[in-house]
Design a protein around this motif. Structure first.
Motif, PDB file in Angstrom:
ATOM      1  N   ALA A  43       0.833  -1.215   0.000  1.00 39.03           N
ATOM      2  CA  ALA A  43       0.000   0.000   0.000  1.00 39.03           C
ATOM      3  C   ALA A  43       0.865   1.262   0.000  1.00 39.03           C
ATOM      4  O   ALA A  43       1.927   1.291   0.625  1.00 39.03           O
ATOM      5  CB  ALA A  43      -0.897  -0.002   1.233  1.00 39.03           C
ATOM      6  N   THR A  44       0.402   2.256  -0.731  1.00 36.71           N
ATOM      7  CA  THR A  44       1.092   3.559  -0.768  1.00 36.71           C
ATOM      8  C   THR A  44       0.034   4.667  -0.689  1.00 36.71           C
ATOM      9  O   THR A  44      -1.154   4.414  -0.948  1.00 36.71           O
ATOM     10  CB  THR A  44       1.853   3.753  -2.096  1.00 36.71           C
ATOM     11  N   ALA A  45       0.499   5.874  -0.383  1.00 36.84           N
ATOM     12  CA  ALA A  45      -0.412   7.026  -0.356  1.00 36.84           C
ATOM     13  C   ALA A  45      -0.991   7.266  -1.754  1.00 36.84           C
ATOM     14  O   ALA A  45      -2.163   7.621  -1.896  1.00 36.84           O
ATOM     15  CB  ALA A  45       0.337   8.257   0.136  1.00 36.84           C
ATOM     16  N   GLU A  46      -0.163   7.034  -2.772  1.00 39.73           N
ATOM     17  CA  GLU A  46      -0.623   7.235  -4.169  1.00 39.73           C
ATOM     18  C   GLU A  46      -1.795   6.300  -4.469  1.00 39.73           C
ATOM     19  O   GLU A  46      -2.800   6.700  -5.039  1.00 39.73           O
ATOM     20  CB  GLU A  46       0.512   6.957  -5.179  1.00 39.73           C
ATOM     21  N   LEU A  47      -1.640   5.043  -4.065  1.00 37.66           N
ATOM     22  CA  LEU A  47      -2.717   4.075  -4.305  1.00 37.66           C
ATOM     23  C   LEU A  47      -3.983   4.506  -3.550  1.00 37.66           C
ATOM     24  O   LEU A  47      -5.075   4.538  -4.113  1.00 37.66           O
ATOM     25  CB  LEU A  47      -2.280   2.676  -3.844  1.00 37.66           C
ATOM     26  N   MET A  48      -3.815   4.873  -2.287  1.00 38.60           N
ATOM     27  CA  MET A  48      -4.970   5.284  -1.480  1.00 38.60           C
ATOM     28  C   MET A  48      -5.688   6.481  -2.099  1.00 38.60           C
ATOM     29  O   MET A  48      -6.913   6.595  -2.006  1.00 38.60           O
ATOM     30  CB  MET A  48      -4.530   5.633  -0.050  1.00 38.60           C
ATOM     31  N   SER A  49      -4.917   7.355  -2.735  1.00 38.73           N
ATOM     32  CA  SER A  49      -5.511   8.590  -3.282  1.00 38.73           C
ATOM     33  C   SER A  49      -6.526   8.307  -4.383  1.00 38.73           C
ATOM     34  O   SER A  49      -7.320   9.171  -4.747  1.00 38.73           O
ATOM     35  CB  SER A  49      -4.413   9.532  -3.796  1.00 38.73           C
ATOM     36  N   GLU A  50      -6.526   7.075  -4.921  1.00 37.36           N
ATOM     37  CA  GLU A  50      -7.476   6.742  -5.994  1.00 37.36           C
ATOM     38  C   GLU A  50      -8.835   6.298  -5.448  1.00 37.36           C
ATOM     39  O   GLU A  50      -9.736   5.996  -6.218  1.00 37.36           O
ATOM     40  CB  GLU A  50      -6.905   5.598  -6.855  1.00 37.36           C
ATOM     41  N   TYR A  51      -8.971   6.231  -4.120  1.00 41.31           N
ATOM     42  CA  TYR A  51     -10.201   5.675  -3.535  1.00 41.31           C
ATOM     43  C   TYR A  51     -10.940   6.676  -2.648  1.00 41.31           C
ATOM     44  O   TYR A  51     -10.326   7.543  -2.039  1.00 41.31           O
ATOM     45  CB  TYR A  51      -9.854   4.415  -2.722  1.00 41.31           C
ATOM     46  N   TYR A  71      -0.760   0.833  12.678  1.00 39.07           N
ATOM     47  CA  TYR A  71      -1.766   1.894  12.512  1.00 39.07           C
ATOM     48  C   TYR A  71      -1.155   3.272  12.212  1.00 39.07           C
ATOM     49  O   TYR A  71      -1.647   3.987  11.330  1.00 39.07           O
ATOM     50  CB  TYR A  71      -2.654   1.967  13.755  1.00 39.07           C
ATOM     51  N   GLN A  72      -0.069   3.619  12.917  1.00 43.76           N
ATOM     52  CA  GLN A  72       0.500   4.970  12.728  1.00 43.76           C
ATOM     53  C   GLN A  72       0.901   5.190  11.271  1.00 43.76           C
ATOM     54  O   GLN A  72       0.592   6.215  10.669  1.00 43.76           O
ATOM     55  CB  GLN A  72       1.717   5.194  13.653  1.00 43.76           C
ATOM     56  N   LYS A  73       1.606   4.191  10.723  1.00 44.46           N
ATOM     57  CA  LYS A  73       2.084   4.322   9.339  1.00 44.46           C
ATOM     58  C   LYS A  73       0.905   4.353   8.345  1.00 44.46           C
ATOM     59  O   LYS A  73       0.892   5.141   7.403  1.00 44.46           O
ATOM     60  CB  LYS A  73       3.033   3.167   9.002  1.00 44.46           C
ATOM     61  N   ALA A  74      -0.073   3.507   8.609  1.00 42.91           N
ATOM     62  CA  ALA A  74      -1.251   3.475   7.730  1.00 42.91           C
ATOM     63  C   ALA A  74      -1.972   4.826   7.773  1.00 42.91           C
ATOM     64  O   ALA A  74      -2.427   5.345   6.750  1.00 42.91           O
ATOM     65  CB  ALA A  74      -2.193   2.355   8.159  1.00 42.91           C
ATOM     66  N   MET A  81      -0.058   7.425   5.802  1.00 52.64           N
ATOM     67  CA  MET A  81      -0.268   7.211   4.362  1.00 52.64           C
ATOM     68  C   MET A  81      -1.620   7.771   3.943  1.00 52.64           C
ATOM     69  O   MET A  81      -1.751   8.466   2.945  1.00 52.64           O
ATOM     70  CB  MET A  81      -0.268   5.710   4.059  1.00 52.64           C
ATOM     71  N   PHE A  82      -2.640   7.465   4.761  1.00 50.96           N
ATOM     72  CA  PHE A  82      -3.999   7.919   4.458  1.00 50.96           C
ATOM     73  C   PHE A  82      -4.059   9.448   4.436  1.00 50.96           C
ATOM     74  O   PHE A  82      -4.628  10.047   3.515  1.00 50.96           O
ATOM     75  CB  PHE A  82      -4.993   7.360   5.484  1.00 50.96           C
ATOM     76  N   GLN A  83      -3.434  10.081   5.444  1.00 50.95           N
ATOM     77  CA  GLN A  83      -3.481  11.554   5.526  1.00 50.95           C
ATOM     78  C   GLN A  83      -2.799  12.177   4.313  1.00 50.95           C
ATOM     79  O   GLN A  83      -3.274  13.155   3.752  1.00 50.95           O
ATOM     80  CB  GLN A  83      -2.838  12.023   6.822  1.00 50.95           C
ATOM     81  N   LYS A  84      -1.690  11.583   3.905  1.00 53.70           N
ATOM     82  CA  LYS A  84      -0.951  12.087   2.736  1.00 53.70           C
ATOM     83  C   LYS A  84      -1.776  11.901   1.450  1.00 53.70           C
ATOM     84  O   LYS A  84      -1.692  12.708   0.531  1.00 53.70           O
ATOM     85  CB  LYS A  84       0.361  11.295   2.611  1.00 53.70           C
ATOM     86  N   SER A  85      -2.583  10.836   1.420  1.00 52.40           N
ATOM     87  CA  SER A  85      -3.292  10.474   0.188  1.00 52.40           C
ATOM     88  C   SER A  85      -4.437  11.423  -0.160  1.00 52.40           C
ATOM     89  O   SER A  85      -4.800  11.556  -1.317  1.00 52.40           O
ATOM     90  CB  SER A  85      -3.863   9.061   0.327  1.00 52.40           C
ATOM     91  N   GLY A  86      -5.030  12.043   0.859  1.00 52.19           N
ATOM     92  CA  GLY A  86      -6.201  12.891   0.606  1.00 52.19           C
ATOM     93  C   GLY A  86      -7.459  12.090   0.307  1.00 52.19           C
ATOM     94  O   GLY A  86      -8.470  12.638  -0.130  1.00 52.19           O
TER      95      GLY A  86
END
Ligand SMILES: Cc1cc2nc3c(=O)[nH]c(=O)nc-3n(C[C@H](O)[C@H](O)[C@H](O)COP(=O)(O)O)c2cc1C
Length: 176
Positions: A37-45, A62-65, A68-73
């Motif tokens: 998983a990456t922030a880029e991938l998350m940003s598509e959802y 959890y912290q890292k996830a 990533m989520f916060q960065k993804s928008g």
């Protein structure tokens, strides 16, 4: 184009993976392992679900996830946790969430707990050592509290108390 649901799971002995896959199958969500998983991938959802295990009172990874989520928008974060603690231990589970999520997160992040079990056969060497230490410590202890007695019984061997029914509340939420 934004897709609907991404389910990111972190699983060591397979319980969390099983629940993640069930949720993916029922909701049409894409299921991806945490290490991919990456922030880029998350940003598509629109919705990102993070599933992991309870690990010595914490949500593993959890912290890292969350970072990533916060960065993804991405729009909404949802969290689910699997653990050896039975669902009936409502106060233990409530305290677990309080320890892991801030007051703000408790309000904003839908969170679900699913009982699973313990699998010594698939556990990493480090985890086995940790459990051995815990078992030895509890065995030695005199005047054990009720919780300690319960824990001693719970970690004595492998067991599977997982069931499809425990992922239903998460699926219902995602399908709402
Ligand atoms: C070292 C260690 C610590 C654990 N700590 C907890 C805990 O604090 N609370 C709990 O309910 N379960 C705890 N468990 C049990 C796991 O959370 C449970 O087996 C989980 O479903 C494993 O998920 P997985 O199969 O996806 O790796 C622990 C397990 C290990 C090995």
């Amino acid at each position: 184009m934004k897709y609907n649901i991404l389910i990111v799971y972190k699983s060591s002995t397979g319980f969390t993976q099983k629940y993640a896959q069930l949720a993916g199958k029922e909701t049409g969500g894409r299921v991806v392992e945490y290490r991919k998983a990456t922030a880029e991938l998350m940003s598509e959802y629109d919705t990102v679900v993070f599933g992991s295990r309870a690990y010595a009172g914490r949500i593993d990874g959890y912290q890292k996830a969350k970072e990533m989520f916060q960065k993804s928008g991405a729009g909404q974060l949802v969290v689910f946790v699997t653990g050896a603690t039975p669902n009936t231990e409502e106060q233990v589970i409530k305290d677990f969430w309080k320890q892991n999520l801030t007051d703000d997160e408790l309000q904003k992040i839908p969170h679900f707990y699913m009982q699973s079990g313990l699998c010594y056969e698939k556990m990493s060497f480090a985890d086995k050592l940790m459990m051995k230490g815990l078992r030895a410590m509890l065995k030695k202890k005199k005047d054990k509290s009720q919780e300690e007695q319960m824990m001693e019984r719970m970690i004595a061997g492998s067991y599977d108390i997982s069931s499809e029914e425990y992922v239903r509340p998460l699926i219902s939420y995602l399908k709402r």
